[in-house]
Design a protein around this motif. Structure first.
Motif, mmCIF file in Angstrom:
data_model
loop_
_atom_site.group_PDB
_atom_site.id
_atom_site.type_symbol
_atom_site.label_atom_id
_atom_site.label_comp_id
_atom_site.label_asym_id
_atom_site.label_seq_id
_atom_site.Cartn_x
_atom_site.Cartn_y
_atom_site.Cartn_z
ATOM 1 N N LYS A 153 14.776 45.867 103.561
ATOM 2 C CA LYS A 153 13.867 46.845 104.159
ATOM 3 C C LYS A 153 14.173 47.054 105.641
ATOM 4 N N ALA A 154 14.556 45.976 106.316
ATOM 5 C CA ALA A 154 14.831 46.047 107.754
ATOM 6 C C ALA A 154 16.156 46.728 108.078
ATOM 7 N N HIS A 155 17.067 46.775 107.100
ATOM 8 C CA HIS A 155 18.417 47.267 107.389
ATOM 9 C C HIS A 155 18.875 48.422 106.496
ATOM 10 N N ALA A 156 18.115 48.748 105.478
ATOM 11 C CA ALA A 156 18.561 49.750 104.501
ATOM 12 C C ALA A 156 18.010 51.134 104.827
ATOM 13 N N SER A 157 18.719 52.145 104.382
ATOM 14 C CA SER A 157 18.207 53.514 104.500
ATOM 15 C C SER A 157 17.649 54.002 103.165
ATOM 16 N N ILE A 158 18.011 53.308 102.087
ATOM 17 C CA ILE A 158 17.511 53.657 100.751
ATOM 18 C C ILE A 158 16.836 52.428 100.155
ATOM 19 N N LYS A 159 15.637 52.629 99.655
ATOM 20 C CA LYS A 159 14.892 51.536 99.033
ATOM 21 C C LYS A 159 15.358 51.359 97.588
ATOM 22 N N PRO A 160 15.519 50.124 97.109
ATOM 23 C CA PRO A 160 15.830 49.930 95.688
ATOM 24 C C PRO A 160 14.750 50.578 94.819
ATOM 25 N N VAL A 161 15.161 51.140 93.695
ATOM 26 C CA VAL A 161 14.160 51.717 92.786
ATOM 27 C C VAL A 161 13.560 50.650 91.889
ATOM 28 N N ILE A 162 14.272 49.532 91.728
ATOM 29 C CA ILE A 162 13.848 48.541 90.733
ATOM 30 C C ILE A 162 14.341 47.157 91.147
ATOM 31 N N ASN A 163 13.616 46.136 90.705
ATOM 32 C CA ASN A 163 14.035 44.749 90.869
ATOM 33 C C ASN A 163 13.914 44.076 89.501
ATOM 34 N N THR A 182 3.162 47.229 96.050
ATOM 35 C CA THR A 182 2.887 47.734 97.392
ATOM 36 C C THR A 182 4.061 48.538 97.939
ATOM 37 N N GLU A 183 5.267 48.074 97.662
ATOM 38 C CA GLU A 183 6.478 48.711 98.195
ATOM 39 C C GLU A 183 6.970 49.884 97.346
ATOM 40 N N GLY A 184 6.377 50.083 96.182
ATOM 41 C CA GLY A 184 6.819 51.176 95.313
ATOM 42 C C GLY A 184 8.145 50.906 94.640
ATOM 43 N N ILE A 185 8.414 49.624 94.359
ATOM 44 C CA ILE A 185 9.637 49.221 93.657
ATOM 45 C C ILE A 185 9.247 48.769 92.251
ATOM 46 N N GLN A 186 9.865 49.343 91.242
ATOM 47 C CA GLN A 186 9.556 49.007 89.865
ATOM 48 C C GLN A 186 10.020 47.586 89.532
ATOM 49 N N MET A 187 9.242 46.874 88.731
ATOM 50 C CA MET A 187 9.673 45.558 88.263
ATOM 51 C C MET A 187 10.202 45.673 86.836
#
Length: 277
Positions: A153-163, A182-187
């Motif tokens: 999050k501190a260094h990326a320009s694109i957020k992962p869509v999923i973990n 909270t972060e809008g990342i799918q599990m």
């Protein structure tokens, strides 16, 4: 089939077929083909599984047998640690594409965070390049803990869509789930059936008896009820069919709570904080 929506507004089937620990032979091909014929639209592969070639054949034969198009499927693979580093990502990606016999992937994941934070971030920048150049539809991560996601999050320009992480009734990952929401990342859950270990749990069996479903269907439905994407693995035709037959019933809030209460923070896979391949 139900679909979830990513933070980039793309969609993914909420259930698919996993192929971890499936031999690179006709077993893999036939499992994938049968799954597609029976309505699966998501296949989860990885370079390190060493079976992408036969999984790819199963995809091609499944498409033909089911009378569908490649675009009807959602195919995932994963970048292994040997291809980490911004400049190596494209090689890993193209290797998987070549193995699978595909022109693109719907989802490409960093398979593990590794223990080198600088390398992890550099690798993610390579994943971002793949995405920005239109080579892959979606990018995400696997086995990332909150600390890894905070670094990205501190260094990326694109957020992962999923973990994609280990998740089952003995490892419910509540704090990670809350963070991802909270972060809008799918599990997404790998090994949701714990290599069949969870199927003999008394609580799971009792609930299965209560609703006239199998233990596997109960656990998969529990994933669905929690909004988690899940990819149970099977190579047995009747189990492949059984596993997808989970969209015509629901669990009660009491049944969900009883399954949640089974949590022991028990892993069957490596610890993501220390694993480095």
């Amino acid at each position: 089939m139900q679909y979830i929506t990513f933070n980039n507004n793309h969609t993914m089937p909420q259930m698919g077929l996993g192929v971890f620990r499936v031999e690179n032979n006709d077993t893999a091909k036939e499992a994938v083909k049968h799954a597609i014929i029976k309505g699966y639209r998501s296949i989860d592969a990885a370079l390190i599984y060493e079976n992408e070639e036969m999984v790819g054949r199963g995809i091609q034969e499944g498409i033909a047998a089911a009378g569908i198009q490649r675009s009807d499927l959602f195919i995932t693979s994963k970048l292994w640690l040997t291809h980490y580093g911004k400049d190596q990502v494209i090689t890993g990606y193209e290797t998987s594409l070549n193995n699978l016999g595909l022109d693109y992937l719907d989802l490409y994941l960093m398979h593990w965070p590794g223990t080198d934070n600088t390398l992890m971030i550099d690798t993610w920048h390579g994943m971002e390049t793949l995405y920005n150049e239109g080579k892959v539809k979606n990018i995400g991560v696997s086995n990332f803990e909150i600390k890894h996601l905070e670094s990205l999050k501190a260094h990326a320009s694109i957020k992962p869509v999923i973990n994609q992480v280990e998740f089952h009734p003995y490892l419910t990952q509540q704090s990670l789930r809350d963070y991802l929401t909270t972060e809008g990342i799918q599990m997404e859950s790998w090994s949701p059936l714990m290599n069949a270990e969870i199927l003999t749990d008394d609580t799971i069996q009792t609930i299965a008896d209560e609703i006239g479903k199998t233990p596997a269907q109960v656990v998969i439905r529990w994933n669905i009820e929690h909004g988690v994407v899940t990819i149970p693995k099977s190579v047995t035709p009747h189990r492949i069919e059984e596993n997808i037959n989970v969209f015509n019933f629901s669990l009660t809030s009491d049944q969900i709570a009883r399954i949640d209460a089974l949590n022991e923070d028990k892993r069957i896979g490596p610890d993501p904080l220390t694993f480095n391949g």
